[in-house]
Write a protein that holds these residues in place. Structure first.
Motif, short mmCIF file in Angstrom:
data_model
loop_
_atom_site.label_atom_id
_atom_site.label_comp_id
_atom_site.label_asym_id
_atom_site.label_seq_id
_atom_site.Cartn_x
_atom_site.Cartn_y
_atom_site.Cartn_z
N UNK A 175 4.86 3.55 2.76
CA UNK A 175 4.57 2.21 2.26
C UNK A 175 4.06 1.35 3.41
N UNK A 210 -3.25 8.06 5.91
CA UNK A 210 -3.68 7.46 4.63
C UNK A 210 -3.52 5.94 4.66
N UNK A 211 -2.40 5.49 5.20
CA UNK A 211 -2.17 4.04 5.29
C UNK A 211 -3.21 3.41 6.22
N UNK A 233 -0.33 13.60 -5.26
CA UNK A 233 -0.90 14.68 -4.47
C UNK A 233 -0.61 15.97 -5.20
N UNK A 261 -6.56 2.68 4.78
CA UNK A 261 -6.63 1.49 3.92
C UNK A 261 -6.69 0.22 4.77
N UNK A 292 6.47 9.78 1.17
CA UNK A 292 5.78 8.65 0.56
C UNK A 292 5.87 7.49 1.55
N UNK A 333 -7.32 6.52 -0.78
CA UNK A 333 -6.36 7.13 0.15
C UNK A 333 -4.94 6.73 -0.17
N UNK A 334 -4.78 5.56 -0.81
CA UNK A 334 -3.45 5.06 -1.15
C UNK A 334 -3.62 4.07 -2.30
N UNK A 335 -2.53 3.76 -2.97
CA UNK A 335 -2.55 2.74 -4.01
C UNK A 335 -2.29 1.37 -3.39
N UNK A 336 -2.74 0.32 -4.07
CA UNK A 336 -2.46 -1.04 -3.63
C UNK A 336 -1.82 -1.79 -4.81
N UNK A 374 0.86 -1.18 0.00
CA UNK A 374 0.00 0.00 0.00
C UNK A 374 0.90 1.24 0.00
N UNK A 375 0.64 2.18 -0.92
CA UNK A 375 1.56 3.30 -1.12
C UNK A 375 0.77 4.61 -1.12
N UNK A 376 1.15 5.55 -0.23
CA UNK A 376 0.48 6.85 -0.15
C UNK A 376 1.52 7.95 -0.21
N UNK A 377 1.14 9.09 -0.76
CA UNK A 377 2.07 10.22 -0.77
C UNK A 377 1.31 11.51 -0.49
N UNK A 378 1.89 12.37 0.34
CA UNK A 378 1.26 13.64 0.70
C UNK A 378 2.33 14.71 0.86
#
Lengths: 327, 327
Positions: free
Chosen positions: A137, A77-78, B124, A81, A135, B32-35, A45-49
């Motif tokens: 993970x 964000x993580x 973002x 999910x 970012x 909210x995030x990629x998977x 799972x990957x988020x960026x802000x």
């Protein structure tokens, strides 16, 4: 060695201490890229802000708080999910490389990272207007990520913790002028140090049908979840977990406005099928934050807030960070 | 919906077309995030690089070139690990959301992404001074990442392609004033559109003992590799693959300076054990770029450049992007 190389080395040495028993991090800070391992039973799972001075935080925000915040918003964000956070990268753009500022920033960031067992595995430090991109993970079991689009009609709508306190804290900061004692208040602390609901988010994987974190305001973020799921909602103002300190300082009407249209709460908003609500209540009884059932999903696309049975109109001016104040 | 939400939707719709047959991307832009999924036989490689207006590119850089560049510099980091690129996230900070600018930027970015089968999985978009951070993810077989610290004495030192052309192109841009015809020249194109050596980097996994990409200048980056490996080097100026067009425009002395101390070439610099050099030559004979053997590693820590057998002194003022010009 220039100042940015020194900053990179500074982070690398601080981080090295916490890396000894991280078998999942094969190569950390210092090469062209990091190398990590994820077990074959997990999805990534990957988020960026990004946080930009003047847009997401005001000039003069304490470096320690900013270090905490840039990680917290990504952890949130993580969490939204239902995932477990693992590693992050940091892209830090600085107008000047004050060693003292970087020291306090790194303590804020690494304290929260260590609390969640998150490894800082790489980054890039550059010169320019102050801005931070993290970012993050994480991992979930295959198919276990909780998306925004899983809600169906007839499900309970919940939110963790209390909402509106961060926006109230921001209002205090903006009106504070030079009254630095305000920075010690609980509301300002709530704004400066958001608490990402990481453990709660993980526990909600398998319970929640849809989930989002509250960053732009409960009404806006919940609307995103409902739209993605193709459902409407009936919601109750009197069930809103507004903050007692906010009511005390700003009155109930403004506290409700902060709760619905303020931002930066970083609570989780989620839906739960009726048959899982009892299981949710049992699970949540051990959490460090309360949960509140603020309404139910319905067929259609209408989002209706009611107060004691009467329609309640929510201002659609969602919280836009500091854009009004930005240069 | 505000302009930034529109930009996000714009990227999401463009990207959706290329996502149909990506089983490794379970959830892309919009939650909210990629998977994502990575096969159990791979390690994950993660790089992040920021480009800031005034530091890494000059104001007025074409949006298409900037979109290309922010991806290229990260692909180059992945290439320098010998890895295969897979996915990226984009953090874009914009002073204003001109639809036309974003359109050209996205075409530059997505054209290069598609060429390398890289999926844009999240991002973002925020308001602020122009800045782009890309985080790139790739994979390698376990233990196959080529690090900076693997060189031993007696190994050949190589560089791909030709070096110095990008710095020459930058010098042209900086002296161009309003002469826009210059933007069409090969040297300026070399600066604006760096070509990451992705296929070559992957082919070098299993051949190269150490590798780095040339972003800050060949001498500085090679020195980093040598220092990490704990070896010195004997290097030959006449073996440097300087650029014919640079020599033609700036003369040989300046071309050598650009090659050694300029930056932004994004070529690969690597070491190869003697017993693998024949295998390297055979492999490289099919590549789209040449390789040059510029010297050999030696015991100790001295880095000696020689021209026709005589010591050659390299200016230690490494290329610092545009920091001198930055506000």
């Amino acid at each position: 060695m220039d100042e940015f190389a020194l900053i990179d080395r500074f982070f690398a040495s601080r981080v090295a201490d916490s890396m000894h028993d991280r078998e999942d991090v094969r190569v950390g800070i210092g090469d062209d890229a990091a190398v990590t391992h994820i077990d074959s039973g997990s999805e990534l799972v990957i988020a960026t802000d990004t946080l930009v001075e003047g847009t997401h935080f005001i000039a003069g925000t304490p470096a320690h708080a900013l270090g905490h915040r840039c990680l917290a918003v990504n952890l949130s964000d993580i969490a939204a999910m239902g995932a477990e956070p693992l590693w992050c990268t940091l892209a830090l753009t600085l107008p000047e490389g004050s060693a003292d500022w970087v020291d306090r920033f790194s303590v804020g960031l690494l304290t929260l990272a260590n609390a969640h067992d998150v490894a800082l595995i790489g980054g890039d430090t550059t010169r320019g207007p102050l801005s931070v991109t993290v970012t993050m993970h994480g991992r979930v079991a295959p198919g276990a990520a909780v998306l925004r689009d899983g809600a169906a009609p007839g499900q309970g709508i919940y939110v963790t913790g209390r909402v509106g306190g961060a926006a109230a804290g921001l209002a205090l900061v903006q009106g504070a002028n030079d009254d630095m004692t305000l920075l010690q208040s609980d509301l300002v602390r709530r704004f400066l140090y958001p608490v990402p609901r990481v453990a709660e988010g993980r526990a909600l994987s398998g319970l929640a049908s849809a989930m989002i974190d509250v960053s732009d305001g409960l009404n806006v973020d919940l609307s995103r979840l409902l739209r993605a799921s193709g459902v409407g909602a009936e919601l109750s103002i009197e069930s809103l977990p507004i903050d007692a300190k906010t009511v005390e300082r700003f009155g109930r009407v403004r506290a409700i406005d902060f709760a619905l249209s303020g931002g930066d709460d970083y609570e989780l908003c989620f839906t739960v099928p009726a048959e899982a609500e009892e299981r949710l209540r049992r699970a949540a009884s051990t959490w460090s934050c309360e949960i509140s059932r603020i309404g139910e999903t319905v067929s259609g696309s209408d989002i209706a807030w009611r107060e004691h049975g009467r329609a309640f109109s929510v201002s659609d001016s969602s919280f836009r960070h500091f854009e009004q104040e930005a240069p």
